[in-house]
Design a protein around this motif. Sequence first.
Motif, PDB file in Angstrom:
ATOM      1  N   TRP A 131       0.859   3.113  -0.179  1.00  0.00           N
ATOM      2  CA  TRP A 131       2.075   2.326  -0.390  1.00  0.00           C
ATOM      3  C   TRP A 131       2.719   1.954   0.935  1.00  0.00           C
ATOM      4  CZ3 TRP A 131       6.553   4.390   1.560  1.00  0.00           C
ATOM      5  CH2 TRP A 131       6.558   5.768   1.809  1.00  0.00           C
ATOM      6  N   ARG A 132       2.460   2.753   1.983  1.00  0.00           N
ATOM      7  CA  ARG A 132       2.998   2.421   3.307  1.00  0.00           C
ATOM      8  C   ARG A 132       2.233   1.281   3.953  1.00  0.00           C
ATOM      9  NH1 ARG A 132       2.997   7.920   2.977  1.00  0.00           N
ATOM     10  NH2 ARG A 132       0.879   7.951   3.814  1.00  0.00           N
ATOM     11  N   ASN A 133       0.935   1.219   3.657  1.00  0.00           N
ATOM     12  CA  ASN A 133       0.068   0.217   4.272  1.00  0.00           C
ATOM     13  C   ASN A 133      -0.928  -0.249   3.212  1.00  0.00           C
ATOM     14  OD1 ASN A 133      -1.080  -1.360   6.308  1.00  0.00           O
ATOM     15  ND2 ASN A 133      -2.577   0.227   6.805  1.00  0.00           N
ATOM     16  N   ASP A 173      -1.570   8.904  -2.922  1.00  0.00           N
ATOM     17  CA  ASP A 173      -0.824   8.055  -1.999  1.00  0.00           C
ATOM     18  C   ASP A 173      -1.247   6.592  -2.111  1.00  0.00           C
ATOM     19  OD1 ASP A 173       1.215   8.071  -0.084  1.00  0.00           O
ATOM     20  OD2 ASP A 173      -0.218   7.952   1.562  1.00  0.00           O
TER      21      ASP A 173
END
Length: 246
Positions: A131-133, A173
Amino acid sequence: MATRYVLPLREGGSLPGLVEADDLGMYVVKFVGAGQGRKTLVAEVVSGELGRALGLPVPELALVEMDPVIGRGEPDPEVQELLRASGGLNLGMDFLPGSLGFDPLTFDVGSEFAGRVLWFDALTGNVDRSWRNPNMLLWHGRPYLIDHGATLIFHHNWAGAARYVTRPYDGGDHVLASVVSDLAAADAELAPRVDEELLREVVGLVPDVWLDDEPGFACPGEVRDAYVRHLLDRVTDRSWLPEVAR
């Protein structure tokens, strides 16, 4: 053949660049001289072309020949050094002008697509679609999967590669972890398609020069055999999938 280095793209740690080629195409190029080295490019080809063969939306990939003097007008010394170290074959991804970064909160991909992407990332061990990248783009209302250089991490340690065959995939993640995904349907559809013929076709697209002088192997053909064998063993075992998909 690259004809013009347009600009660096500083979003990625490998410092890819936008490059114009003699086919008049524009490509996001990852360079063989970058710190991650040629194995990142091998992973991009093997995983990217495997994903495309399975019907997943991956932008077209192309080998881009670079003359190291192409960046002599670039004012950034870091970029100049990278281009000087990247003479020869590099890897380009078709540039998607106007594309947007993917956000699962604003774009619904559906359970079927989510299951297929999760299954594919689990097979290739992709640790870089979080979700961050997300490493997904939206272009003309369709999601595209990009940046597969962090897949196939087993090839960084061939001596211990066997332990990665059954290594569980942690998708907690993953950018699509919050989407209800049909992994069982994806497994039933995709697993039978990943056979030796397909894997040999995909691995055969990797240039010899990126496989030369691999420690423990006598020639590029032996390295290709090792990729095929590992991925065949992994898709046969599939203990790395969540229980619902087995």
